[in-house]
Design a protein around this motif. Sequence first.
Motif, PDB file in Angstrom:
ATOM      1  N   UNK A   1       0.942  -1.025   0.019  1.00  0.00           N
ATOM      2  CA  UNK A   1       0.139   0.305  -0.127  1.00  0.00           C
ATOM      3  C   UNK A   1       0.918   1.187  -0.232  1.00  0.00           C
ATOM      4  N   UNK A   2       0.373   2.170  -0.919  1.00  0.00           N
ATOM      5  CA  UNK A   2       1.288   3.466  -1.261  1.00  0.00           C
ATOM      6  C   UNK A   2       0.219   4.523  -0.369  1.00  0.00           C
ATOM      7  N   UNK A   3       1.141   5.840  -0.043  1.00  0.00           N
ATOM      8  CA  UNK A   3       0.248   6.740   0.007  1.00  0.00           C
ATOM      9  C   UNK A   3       0.395   7.437  -0.423  1.00  0.00           C
ATOM     10  N   UNK A   4      -0.470   8.866  -1.325  1.00  0.00           N
ATOM     11  CA  UNK A   4      -0.299   9.280  -2.295  1.00  0.00           C
ATOM     12  C   UNK A   4      -0.627  10.800  -1.637  1.00  0.00           C
ATOM     13  N   UNK A   5       0.250  12.178  -2.644  1.00  0.00           N
ATOM     14  CA  UNK A   5       0.295  13.109  -1.143  1.00  0.00           C
ATOM     15  C   UNK A   5       0.417  13.866  -2.963  1.00  0.00           C
ATOM     16  N   UNK A  57      -2.727  25.015 -11.048  1.00  0.00           N
ATOM     17  CA  UNK A  57      -4.221  24.645 -11.955  1.00  0.00           C
ATOM     18  C   UNK A  57      -3.908  24.388 -13.364  1.00  0.00           C
ATOM     19  N   UNK A  58      -2.308  23.960 -13.354  1.00  0.00           N
ATOM     20  CA  UNK A  58      -2.083  23.460 -14.948  1.00  0.00           C
ATOM     21  C   UNK A  58      -1.652  22.172 -14.449  1.00  0.00           C
ATOM     22  N   UNK A  59      -0.848  21.500 -13.509  1.00  0.00           N
ATOM     23  CA  UNK A  59       0.004  21.013 -13.095  1.00  0.00           C
ATOM     24  C   UNK A  59      -0.169  20.760 -11.959  1.00  0.00           C
ATOM     25  N   UNK A  60      -0.482  18.799 -12.036  1.00  0.00           N
ATOM     26  CA  UNK A  60      -0.198  18.079 -10.250  1.00  0.00           C
ATOM     27  C   UNK A  60       0.562  17.802 -10.046  1.00  0.00           C
ATOM     28  N   UNK A  61       1.409  17.558  -9.924  1.00  0.00           N
ATOM     29  CA  UNK A  61       2.677  16.920  -9.571  1.00  0.00           C
ATOM     30  C   UNK A  61       2.143  15.889  -7.873  1.00  0.00           C
ATOM     31  N   UNK A  62       2.024  14.144  -8.259  1.00  0.00           N
ATOM     32  CA  UNK A  62       1.995  13.402  -7.334  1.00  0.00           C
ATOM     33  C   UNK A  62       2.861  12.699  -6.718  1.00  0.00           C
ATOM     34  N   UNK A  63       2.845  12.630  -5.593  1.00  0.00           N
ATOM     35  CA  UNK A  63       4.058  11.524  -5.234  1.00  0.00           C
ATOM     36  C   UNK A  63       3.978  10.297  -4.271  1.00  0.00           C
ATOM     37  N   UNK A  64       4.764   9.660  -4.525  1.00  0.00           N
ATOM     38  CA  UNK A  64       3.785   7.748  -3.636  1.00  0.00           C
ATOM     39  C   UNK A  64       5.529   7.601  -2.742  1.00  0.00           C
ATOM     40  N   UNK A  65       4.828   7.715  -2.036  1.00  0.00           N
ATOM     41  CA  UNK A  65       5.213   6.506  -0.948  1.00  0.00           C
ATOM     42  C   UNK A  65       4.872   5.831  -0.051  1.00  0.00           C
TER      43      UNK A  65
END
Length: 173
Positions: A1-5, A57-65
């Motif tokens: 399981x990962x945490x995404x933020x 508003x144009x881009x969304x960077x998500x990081x998985x931990x």
Amino acid sequence: MITIREATIDDLQTLQAIGIETYKDHFSDIWTDAGLQTFLSEDFSACKLRKSIESPTHHCWLIALNEKEEAVGFSKVNWSKPIPMSDQIGAELQKIYFLKSQAGKGYGKQLLQFIQHAAQNRNEGFLWLDVLKTNSNAQRFYESFGFRALGEIPFSTDIAEIGMIVMCHDVSR
């Protein structure tokens, strides 16, 4: 399981390091060493990443931990982009990368589901991406989520004309 933020400017160096490592792991065979270095220094430059992260508003960077709160992957989504070969607009999944050591753990599936929900919450209607024409494993992965090929667009490196398949999924339902 990962945490995404959602990634912040504090994650810039982590995104840069994982981006370079994962791109090399997966795509170094389609470039010369010099071509790969040029591509990576442009695509993952600190300046370019900073500007993109600071434009939510144009881009969304998500990081998985992972469970140890270590970054194991990331994605970049561009909101409300024209879909090639279509008159529609949708969220473009530009990047989704995981460290090679994290393959086969279901993390890609978790992150893609998270992105689909984010696109639905923004009323994007469609989620689309392009994938190397030669990457049949990735194409099958996206097809399992309901993506369908729209057609091919050109893509070349410093050694080959490869082509990309544009894939799209209706997330309005």
